[in-house]
Motif scaffolding. Structure first.
Motif, short mmCIF file in Angstrom:
data_model
loop_
_atom_site.label_atom_id
_atom_site.label_comp_id
_atom_site.label_asym_id
_atom_site.label_seq_id
_atom_site.Cartn_x
_atom_site.Cartn_y
_atom_site.Cartn_z
N SER A 61 0.82 -1.21 0.00
CA SER A 61 0.00 0.00 0.00
C SER A 61 0.85 1.26 0.00
O SER A 61 0.35 2.35 -0.28
CB SER A 61 -0.94 0.01 1.20
N TYR A 62 2.14 1.16 0.30
CA TYR A 62 3.05 2.31 0.32
C TYR A 62 3.84 2.46 -0.97
O TYR A 62 4.73 3.30 -1.05
CB TYR A 62 4.04 2.20 1.49
N GLN A 63 3.59 1.68 -1.99
CA GLN A 63 4.40 1.69 -3.20
C GLN A 63 4.38 3.04 -3.92
O GLN A 63 5.37 3.43 -4.52
CB GLN A 63 3.96 0.58 -4.16
N LYS A 64 3.28 3.77 -3.87
CA LYS A 64 3.23 5.07 -4.56
C LYS A 64 4.10 6.11 -3.87
O LYS A 64 4.59 7.03 -4.51
CB LYS A 64 1.79 5.57 -4.63
N GLU A 65 4.29 5.98 -2.57
CA GLU A 65 5.08 6.96 -1.83
C GLU A 65 6.38 6.38 -1.29
O GLU A 65 6.92 6.86 -0.31
CB GLU A 65 4.24 7.54 -0.69
N LYS A 66 6.90 5.36 -1.95
CA LYS A 66 8.08 4.68 -1.44
C LYS A 66 9.31 5.57 -1.38
O LYS A 66 10.17 5.39 -0.53
CB LYS A 66 8.38 3.42 -2.25
#
Length: 165
Positions: A61-66
């Motif tokens: 779920s954090y892939q967009k803001e990694k």
């Protein structure tokens, strides 16, 4: 130190056991360590590895803001439990990396963690008061009403314990 080969069942089991009592690879918030290990996985772990699967879905779920997660990405072999052979590195000498782990002047991660902690504490805005109430003179209901009268500063009152004499 390391998880071993995360594409093998043995490596995934080590990851699952490691995450049995942890939410993240390092610390208490998602970080670059989690992203590094996440990217080393070829697919989601099987449902029999419940801790690794829970962690995988959470980090996914954090892939967009990694890129905005705290920490510095290290080699995959730098993460995981001690005593597991690191089969992910290209055979570098571990003695060369030992002196890089010591930070004599403090690190940005510690300062950032301290700043996050202060922000969270400020957001809670809770005041705890310990008092002894003489029941014949002041009732607990009266005390709660007096405290909530400061509407600009007090949202609610939760009574943890009252001492009466």
């Amino acid at each position: 130190m390391g998880f071993g080969d995360l594409k093998s069942p043995a490596g995934l089991k080590v990851l699952n056991d490691f995450l049995a009592d942890r939410s993240y690879i390092e610390g208490y918030v998602p970080s670059q360590a989690d992203i590094s290990v996440f990217e080393a996985l070829s697919a989601a772990p099987s449902s029999s590895l419940c801790h690794a699967l829970r962690w995988y879905n959470h980090i996914k779920s954090y892939q967009k803001e990694k890129g905005s997660l705290p920490g510095v990405k290290k080699a995959l072999g730098q993460y995981g439990p001690a005593g597991v052979e690191d089969t992910t590195s290209a055979g570098g000498d571990a003695a060369d990396d030992d002196d890089d782990d010591i930070d004599l002047f403090g690190s940005d991660e510690e300062e950032e963690a301290k700043k996050i902690k202060e922000e969270r504490l400020a957001a809670y805005n809770k005041l705890q008061i310990a008092c002894v109430v003489e029941d014949d003179k002041v009732g607990t209901d009266q005390l709660e009403e007096l405290i909530t009268a400061f509407e600009d500063y007090v949202q609610s009152v939760d009574v943890a314990a009252f001492n009466k004499i």
